[in-house]
Scaffold this motif. Structure first.
Motif, PDB file in Angstrom:
ATOM      1  N   ASP A  64       0.825  -1.211   0.000  1.00 39.54           N
ATOM      2  CA  ASP A  64       0.000   0.000   0.000  1.00 39.54           C
ATOM      3  C   ASP A  64       0.857   1.258   0.000  1.00 39.54           C
ATOM      4  O   ASP A  64       2.021   1.252   0.448  1.00 39.54           O
ATOM      5  N   ASP A  65       0.251   2.334  -0.453  1.00 41.19           N
ATOM      6  CA  ASP A  65       0.911   3.636  -0.438  1.00 41.19           C
ATOM      7  C   ASP A  65       1.340   3.971   0.989  1.00 41.19           C
ATOM      8  O   ASP A  65       0.566   3.773   1.929  1.00 41.19           O
ATOM      9  N   ASP A 121      -1.170   5.806   2.942  1.00 39.76           N
ATOM     10  CA  ASP A 121      -2.529   5.257   3.036  1.00 39.76           C
ATOM     11  C   ASP A 121      -3.026   5.367   4.478  1.00 39.76           C
ATOM     12  O   ASP A 121      -2.453   4.763   5.393  1.00 39.76           O
TER      13      ASP A 121
END
Length: 955
Positions: A509-510, A513
């Protein structure tokens, strides 16, 4: 013309092959493994469980002989427990995370340019492929397990349970983060726990004597009034690369020190080390002595490597300083040693470790000329020499030493101690509870108790964080200042997100996030990149079992590994849940350890020596000389299949190291061939009529010997002494079954009523062999006669309760106590008969024992012996395998030949005399009991007369 009476005999007839038939091997494997596991799961009572928890093998390569030892021992145990009436649970597991798999996934490029997500994908594929291959190999060993319900440490559900264990430890304050020295592997760029180290005794280091200038006033130190020039503190180190991290010099307040006068300066050393130091400063003389160490504490010196403008550094007291080696003044680098760290932390001195992950110096190592050290070789590949060059004239001398040193047990490269920020589990607060729980554990061998206890006693904390990608992430969040946040609530939130997105999303994930950040936290946070020690992974596997397992079984190296991590996580979880005190438990009730494989010369196996052996080489027989088969082709390897590998494991004392090679496997091979030969004979001699035939006293002795052996084998198996169980089986086959009962029974079996106790012996032998050679047992059972197949009460020996009766008690006619006393007498006399027969054969008087008659005379006609012989009068010829026996008769005068042999036991004695037979040879049974040449004896005449005419005739 003489008749052939062969058609009237009950000779053994069996389709059981002399060697395994590859055509049916897979069928037998399935029946004795998959089918048996499913059967016992459905038919054994759920309230009588036995759980063997699998110590997960590592999913990074092909199976080796150590895997075979481990899995076969486990299989023998669970099979024996099924015989004991338990419902067995044995779910195979695999350890899938960690460095070896990650390094393979990285390939030759060492992962350059690969993201953590890419590395994890590659590693997972590699582990999955290896599991498939290893599982197939384990099944080929005949190992039964719940293969369709296996577990791995990379399963999503497993990772979630592991994080729950971690969360419980966080709740109880057993997890903390600290910047302190840890073992660091520069070859794999990660922190290591003690369990991941191995020590080499012959590690070579360049040791150096270094002098540091004292820059504070030393006028208060007694005896230094006459010193000409500056004063230096001399230290000795085996790791010169740690000198840039020097923060203090330690002395001991209670030791006595001296000053050596060299050319223009003085050298401060312990009085006990003066002569050692003078070897490197030969012109020095003793200027002052009897200086108390307490007068040196508080002096200041300058560290050249920190530059001329650096702050002076202190001389401090430390309890670990001794006068047994070095100079009695110890170079202290709190960033590179645990003792140094603890001594300095009390004084507010920070840990300093100016090296990077790969073991190269950083610019902080030598601020005056940073590039001088940053461009130097790594600390383990020449960095020490560069440091010594910078120290220049301050180096009093160097020498090479060999000493004990820690290595990364995976890469086999030296490790260092380096201060970094890591996550730790508090072992110190739970180890007393763990030691208490171990008191209720049964150890096999017992020596394992001290080994495991000592490992636990020697630990105070466990470094559980690793700087790698392939593993379960440590669920830590970090604010913009780098401060870590980890609470029970934040972990709960992270686990909930992982449940939706998997642990892979933690890395994929970023970084920004917000889904991973609970609403209770304000501001910006990032996810940590550390993963958990794989020992925490596998050590959490007790979450797969609802209650403590009956058995854990692994190699002896797991005292410091899986056994210890399982124990610590299990006890810590109980403590976190408040379940201590009387409820304290261990995750295992019995802990079994086995040794490692050696070649037949006792050498450790290694690829470099070329002495490794693959399990398949044992199964296909290629390690032994080929044998001549049927036909005209060349000799072939005698492939006896998985049972050969299994029997080798069972015949070895697994509590020590296990030797394997051609010389070791030959007796294993011979034993397995013996089993097949005996079973072929037994299968071919099974007659339904024997169930109704009366039990002779000879039969009852044979049953007594069988039941005694089964009881002893059962006891050996219950103590996990499988090698002793096999020895008992082999001894019974050789001494009781082959050379006694089957020899004695042969006449009745082939020429008489076909009675005897072949069926209970067949079933009893298969019961004893069922845990050891299950494929052989399955094959023998498949070849039983049709009347046994059709008998619904004739249950498979591997499924029968081990102690189930083989013969109903009402068929016995002689009391057990009487049988035992009788056999003492009969076996003593029989031994003498056999010895006399051997002399008769040597003198060429006879070829067959049936060519003899025997006269037994008991001296003083001992009543007990005479009663025994009278009780067995109608069976003595069979017991001794001769044509006739007379008791307490006069030996005929001047026979054509005779052999006499004495016997004695306790208070009785006598003689046996071997003589020529008095009658003619029976053309059918070959006993010398016929009244006329080429005639039949009375017994054979009656048997033949009762047969149908077609069976009785023939030429």
């Amino acid at each position: 013309m003489s008749k052939s009476w062969k058609s009237t005999l009950k000779l053994p007839v069996s389709s059981f092959p002399a060697r395994p038939n590859p055509k049916f091997q897979q069928q037998y494997l399935r029946q004795c493994a998959d089918d048996l596991y499913a059967w016992q799961s459905a038919n054994r009572p759920a309230d009588n469980p036995f759980v063997l928890h699998d110590g997960p093998p590592y999913a990074n390569g092909p199976l080796h002989i150590g895997h075979a030892i481990n899995k076969i021992l486990k299989d023998i145990i669970v099979r024996n427990q099924i015989q004991r009436g338990h419902r067995v649970t044995y779910r195979p597991g695999w350890d899938c995370h960690g460095l070896p798999i990650e390094m393979k996934a990285l390939g030759s490029g060492n992962g350059k340019g690969m993201s953590p997500v890419k590395i994890r994908d590659q590693a997972k594929r590699l582990a999955s492929k290896t599991i498939t291959e290893q599982l197939k190999g384990f099944r080929a060993f005949g190992v039964m397990a719940d293969w369709d319900n296996k577990w791995t440490t990379m399963d999503g559900g497993y990772e979630a349970r592991q994080l729950r264990v971690f969360q419980r430890l966080v709740r109880h304050g057993l997890i903390y983060r600290k910047h302190k020295p840890v073992y660091w592997s520069t070859s794999t760029r990660t922190a290591l726990a003690e369990a991941e180290l191995e020590y080499k005794d012959d590690h070579e280091s360049t040791a150096a004597y270094i002098k540091y200038p004292i820059v504070s006033d030393w006028s208060s130190v007694p005896g230094l009034e006459r010193l000409d020039g500056p004063l230096y503190a001399a230290i000795w180190t085996t790791t010169p690369w740690t000198l840039p991290a020097n923060k203090a010099i330690a002395i001991h307040d209670d030791m006595i020190y001296s000053v050596l006068q060299a050319e223009g300066y003085g050298i401060l050393v312990a009085s006990s080390r003066v002569e050692a130091v003078r070897k490197f400063v030969p012109a020095a003389s003793v200027l002052a002595e009897d200086i108390p160490g307490s007068s040196l504490s508080g002096l200041k010196y300058r560290n050249k490597l920190q530059g001329p403008s650096s702050a002076p550094q202190p001389i401090i007291h430390a309890d670990f300083v001794t006068g047994d080696s070095g100079t009695g003044l110890v170079h202290v680098a709190p960033g590179h040693g645990q003792d140094d760290y603890e001594a300095c932390s009390k004084l507010g001195i920070d840990a300093f470790a100016p090296i990077n992950d790969e073991g190269h110096f950083t610019g902080e190592a030598f601020p005056e000329d940073p590039e001088r050290l940053t461009s130097a070789p790594s600390i383990l590949a020449g960095g020490s020499q560069t440091v010594l060059e910078i120290m220049g004239a301050d180096v009093l001398g160097t020498h090479t030493i060999q000493h004990k040193y820690p290595y990364d047990w995976r890469t086999k490269q030296p490790v260092v101690i380096r201060a970094t920020a890591q996550w730790f589990a508090d072992v110190g607060s739970i180890k007393d509870d763990a030691l208490e729980a171990l008191k209720n554990v049964h150890f096999v061998p017992e020596s394992g108790r001290n080994r495991l206890e000592n490992f636990i006693k020697g630990r105070s904390e466990w470094c559980i964080s690793r700087q790698r990608s392939w593993g379960v992430p440590i669920p830590a969040l970090y604010d913009e200042s780098g401060n870590a946040v980890m609470t029970e609530e934040t972990i709960e939130h992270i686990i909930s997100v992982m449940h939706e997105r998997t642990t892979q999303a933690w890395f994929a994930d970023d970084p920004e996030d917000p889904a991973w950040i609970p609403d209770s936290l304000q501001g910006k946070y990032r996810r940590g990149t550390d993963t958990m020690d794989v020992w925490f992974d596998s050590g959490s596997s007790w979450t797969e079992t609802p209650e403590p397992a009956d058995v854990y079984l692994e190699g002896s190296d797991q005292h410091r590994g899986w056994f210890q991590s399982s124990m610590l996580t299990y006890v810590a979880a109980q403590k976190a849940d408040g379940k201590m005190g009387a409820a304290i438990k261990s995750p295992f009730k019995t802990l079994i350890t086995h040794g490692f494989s050696l070649d037949d010369q006792g050498k450790k196996m290694s690829k470099s020596l070329g002495n490794t052996i693959a399990p398949v080489q044992v199964m296909d027989g290629t390690l032994l000389p080929p044998v001549k088969g049927k036909g005209k082709g060349p000799p072939k390897a005698d492939a006896l299949g998985p049972d050969a590998l299994r029997l080798w494991v069972a015949m070895s004392d697994f509590t020590t190291d296990l030797q394997i090679g051609p010389s070791v496997l030959q007796p294993v091979h011979s034993s397995l061939i013996k089993y097949r030969t005996i079973l072929k004979m037994l299968v071919g001699s099974l007659h339904e009529s024997s169930r109704q035939a009366p039990l002779t006293k000879l039969d009852q002795i044979a049953l007594m010997q069988l039941l005694d052996t089964m009881e002893q084998v059962d006891e050996a198996y219950s103590k996990y002494e499988f090698h002793r169980g096999v020895q008992l089986i082999n001894r019974w086959i050789a001494n009781d079954l082959s050379s006694f009962y089957l020899e004695s029974l042969k006449d009745r079996l082939y020429c008489g009523d076909g009675g005897g106790v072949i069926e209970p012996i067949f079933v009893g032998l298969l019961r004893m062999l069922a845990p050891i050679t299950p494929i052989l047992v399955e094959e023998a059972w498949a070849h039983r006669p049709q009347w046994m197949v059709e008998d619904s009460s004739s249950e498979h020996p591997g499924r029968q309760p081990y102690a189930a009766p083989l013969v109903t008690a009402e068929r016995f006619t002689v009391a057990e106590a009487t049988l035992r006393e009788d056999w003492k007498i009969l076996s003593t006399i029989r031994d003498s008969v056999k010895l006399a027969l051997e002399f008769a054969r040597v003198e060429k008087h006879v070829g067959s024992s049936l060519q003899c008659s025997v006269v037994i005379n008991v001296w003083e006609n001992h009543l007990q012996v005479s009663d025994c012989l009278a009780r067995y009068r109608d069976e003595l010829e069979d017991i001794f395998v001769v044509s006739s026996v007379a008791v307490n008769w006069a030996v005929p005068d001047e026979p054509s030949w005779y052999v006499e042999e004495a016997f004695s036991q306790d208070d009785w004695a006598g003689t046996v005399t071997i003589l020529p037979p008095t009658d003619h040879k029976c053309a059918r049974c070959w006993k010398y009991t016929a009244e006329e040449e080429d005639g039949l004896c009375k017994r054979c005449d009656e048997v033949v007369a009762a047969l149908p005419e077609a069976a009785a005739g023939g030429v």
